[in-house]
Design an enzyme around this catalytic site. Structure first.
Site, PDB file in Angstrom:
ATOM      1  N   SER A   1       0.819  -1.228   0.000  1.00  9.50           N
ATOM      2  CA  SER A   1       0.000   0.000   0.000  1.00  9.50           C
ATOM      3  C   SER A   1       0.845   1.267   0.000  1.00  9.50           C
ATOM      4  O   SER A   1       1.838   1.372   0.730  1.00  9.50           O
ATOM      5  CB  SER A   1      -0.920   0.015   1.219  1.00  9.50           C
ATOM      6  OG  SER A   1      -1.587   1.267   1.270  1.00  9.50           O
ATOM      7  N   ARG A   2       0.412   2.231  -0.805  1.00  7.16           N
ATOM      8  CA  ARG A   2       1.110   3.517  -0.830  1.00  7.16           C
ATOM      9  C   ARG A   2       0.283   4.611  -0.145  1.00  7.16           C
ATOM     10  O   ARG A   2       0.611   5.786  -0.234  1.00  7.16           O
ATOM     11  CB  ARG A   2       1.448   3.900  -2.262  1.00  7.16           C
ATOM     12  CG  ARG A   2       2.592   3.048  -2.799  1.00  7.16           C
ATOM     13  CD  ARG A   2       3.101   3.524  -4.114  1.00  7.16           C
ATOM     14  NE  ARG A   2       4.467   3.100  -4.349  1.00  7.16           N
ATOM     15  CZ  ARG A   2       4.807   1.892  -4.795  1.00  7.16           C
ATOM     16  NH1 ARG A   2       3.900   0.987  -5.016  1.00  7.16           N
ATOM     17  NH2 ARG A   2       6.088   1.598  -5.007  1.00  7.16           N
ATOM     18  N   SER A   3      -0.774   4.205   0.546  1.00  4.84           N
ATOM     19  CA  SER A   3      -1.610   5.201   1.230  1.00  4.84           C
ATOM     20  C   SER A   3      -0.835   6.032   2.258  1.00  4.84           C
ATOM     21  O   SER A   3      -1.068   7.240   2.364  1.00  4.84           O
ATOM     22  CB  SER A   3      -2.812   4.517   1.887  1.00  4.84           C
ATOM     23  OG  SER A   3      -3.671   4.046   0.884  1.00  4.84           O
TER      24      SER A   3
ATOM     25  N   THR B   1      -8.891  -1.627   2.636  1.00  8.42           N
ATOM     26  CA  THR B   1      -8.698  -2.177   1.301  1.00  8.42           C
ATOM     27  C   THR B   1      -9.000  -3.673   1.303  1.00  8.42           C
ATOM     28  O   THR B   1      -9.489  -4.217   2.293  1.00  8.42           O
ATOM     29  CB  THR B   1      -7.289  -1.795   0.768  1.00  8.42           C
ATOM     30  OG1 THR B   1      -7.185  -2.230  -0.573  1.00  8.42           O
ATOM     31  CG2 THR B   1      -6.154  -2.413   1.574  1.00  8.42           C
TER      32      THR B   1
ATOM     33  N   LYS C   1     -13.609  -4.471   2.524  1.00  8.73           N
ATOM     34  CA  LYS C   1     -14.515  -3.329   2.306  1.00  8.73           C
ATOM     35  C   LYS C   1     -15.974  -3.641   2.678  1.00  8.73           C
ATOM     36  O   LYS C   1     -16.690  -2.755   3.149  1.00  8.73           O
ATOM     37  CB  LYS C   1     -14.424  -2.846   0.855  1.00  8.73           C
ATOM     38  CG  LYS C   1     -13.074  -2.189   0.542  1.00  8.73           C
ATOM     39  CD  LYS C   1     -13.025  -1.614  -0.851  1.00  8.73           C
ATOM     40  CE  LYS C   1     -11.622  -1.113  -1.157  1.00  8.73           C
ATOM     41  NZ  LYS C   1     -11.505  -0.485  -2.476  1.00  8.73           N
TER      42      LYS C   1
ATOM     43  N   GLY D   1     -15.453  -5.839 -16.095  1.00  2.98           N
ATOM     44  CA  GLY D   1     -15.411  -6.311 -14.709  1.00  2.98           C
ATOM     45  C   GLY D   1     -16.654  -5.888 -13.955  1.00  2.98           C
ATOM     46  O   GLY D   1     -17.223  -4.815 -14.225  1.00  2.98           O
TER      47      GLY D   1
ATOM     48  N   MET E   1      -7.803   0.662 -14.054  1.00  2.00           N
ATOM     49  CA  MET E   1      -7.756   0.950 -12.602  1.00  2.00           C
ATOM     50  C   MET E   1      -6.444   0.459 -11.981  1.00  2.00           C
ATOM     51  O   MET E   1      -6.055   0.924 -10.917  1.00  2.00           O
ATOM     52  CB  MET E   1      -8.939   0.308 -11.894  1.00  2.00           C
ATOM     53  CG  MET E   1     -10.237   1.035 -12.133  1.00  2.00           C
ATOM     54  SD  MET E   1     -11.450   0.472 -10.940  1.00  2.00           S
ATOM     55  CE  MET E   1     -12.921   1.241 -11.595  1.00  2.00           C
TER      56      MET E   1
ATOM     57  N   GLY F   1      -4.621   3.806 -12.977  1.00  2.00           N
ATOM     58  CA  GLY F   1      -5.435   4.096 -11.798  1.00  2.00           C
ATOM     59  C   GLY F   1      -4.723   4.873 -10.699  1.00  2.00           C
ATOM     60  O   GLY F   1      -5.278   5.025  -9.606  1.00  2.00           O
TER      61      GLY F   1
END
Ligand code: NDP
Length: 287
Positions: A15-17, A62, A66, A129, A220, A244
């Site tokens: 994750s780059r959050s 994530t 969710k 999708g 995405m 994305g």
């Protein structure tokens, strides 16, 4: 004491959050800590409760949590209600008050398209999708009043299910579904790849006729290089092909605004993230 936030998932290492939220916080002079929180598949609620009890103010959520995040909350935004899934949780200061859940993925996509100058009103949109990401973006896309949205999925029943579920939100838009291998030969203004196929360098079977000089192809997925889907669209003369990364930054900006009441400038953070991904790929290559 910095305000405490986290992103929770399984896996979570990629994750780059944290990078994004720390950059937003520096920009606006907010003192926060933002960590990655791994939770066992059957331990989401426990991990959230412990984080909240230890002073956590909010969380991003994530894969694969969710849906559970939505269920755990006592209050929801209208867009989370619509998606039945949440990627943002707000923990009120009083433990008596219920957790609030929002879903910022869809508005993240719409804001990214807007950032790139794309207006959807009256346009033909194809979504590949019918998973969680498509469910999250459908309502915000429909609000932009496209002429048509076609959802194409490997398992067509999931596409038909979404069409049915969102049938009350279509307005003038023609919302319909089809099998991924049965997409009609016609030109779309926007083709969104909402499958994870690009992450394993796979390209769904797509007719060339989808892409023309006015088409924007949007994947995405994102990475250091254009994805196979983006390359496929570029080779067929698409106007733009986008990944994305912008959606990721924009959904984060929306969560950040909800938590802090201030909206960050996403443009420099897009550049920062792009550079970080490039450097990680270089480092991985030289290993
Ligand atoms: P889900 O697992 O919920 O859904 C995946 C969907 O893709 C299903 O419809 C599935 O079809 C289809 N699919 C899976 N593999 C293939 C394949 N090889 N070929 C064709 N179709 C395939 O995933 P999400 O909807 O949560 O996520 C989809 C993608 O979007 C991921 O890559 C995710 O990382 C990305 N994403 C990016 C965000 C961003 O901010 N940039 C935000 C959210 C998601 P079937 O139903 O037939 O199995």
């Amino acid at each position: 004491m910095p305000q405490r936030y986290a992103v929770i998932g399984n896996p979570i290492e990629h994750s780059r959050s944290p990078l994004i939220h720390e950059a937003f916080a520096r920009q606006l002079g907010i003192d926060l800590s933002y960590e990655k929180l791994w939770a066992p598949i059957d331990g989401f609620e426990e991990a959230v409760t412990a984080f909240r009890e230890n002073g956590g103010r909010g969380m991003n959520v994530t894969v694969p949590f969710k849906l559970e995040a939505f269920d755990l909350a006592g209050r929801h935004s209208a867009r989370a209600e619509r998606a039945l899934a949440a990627n943002t949780l707000v923990f009120p200061a009083s433990a008596e008050e219920p957790v609030y859940a929002d879903n910022t993925d869809g508005v993240g996509l719409v804001n990214d398209l807007r950032f790139h100058g794309l207006k959807l009103e009256g346009k033909r949109v194809l979504i590949l999708g019918a998973g969680g990401a498509t469910r999250g973006v459908l309502a915000p896309l429909l609000e932009q009043q496209p002429q048509e949205i076609l959802i194409a999925n490997r398992n067509p029943d999931r596409a038909y299910g979404l069409v049915e579920e969102f049938s009350d939100a279509t307005g003038e838009c023609r919302l319909h579904g089809c099998p991924l291998a049965g997409i009609e030969d016609s030109l779309f203004d926007l083709v969104i790849n909402a499958t994870p196929a690009s992450l394993t360098a796979q390209l769904p079977p797509l007719p060339d006729a989808l892409i023309g000089a006015r088409t924007v192809a949007y994947d995405m997925a994102y990475g250091a290089e254009p994805t196979v889907f983006m390359q496929w669209a570029e080779e067929r003369g698409a106007r733009h092909s986008l990944d994305g990364l912008g959606m990721l930054v924009e959904q984060a900006a929306e969560s950040f605004s909800l938590w802090h009441g201030q909206r960050p400038d996403t443009a420099p953070v897009r550049d920062l993230l792009r550079e970080d991904i490039r450097l990680s790929a270089e480092a991985a290559e030289s290993d």
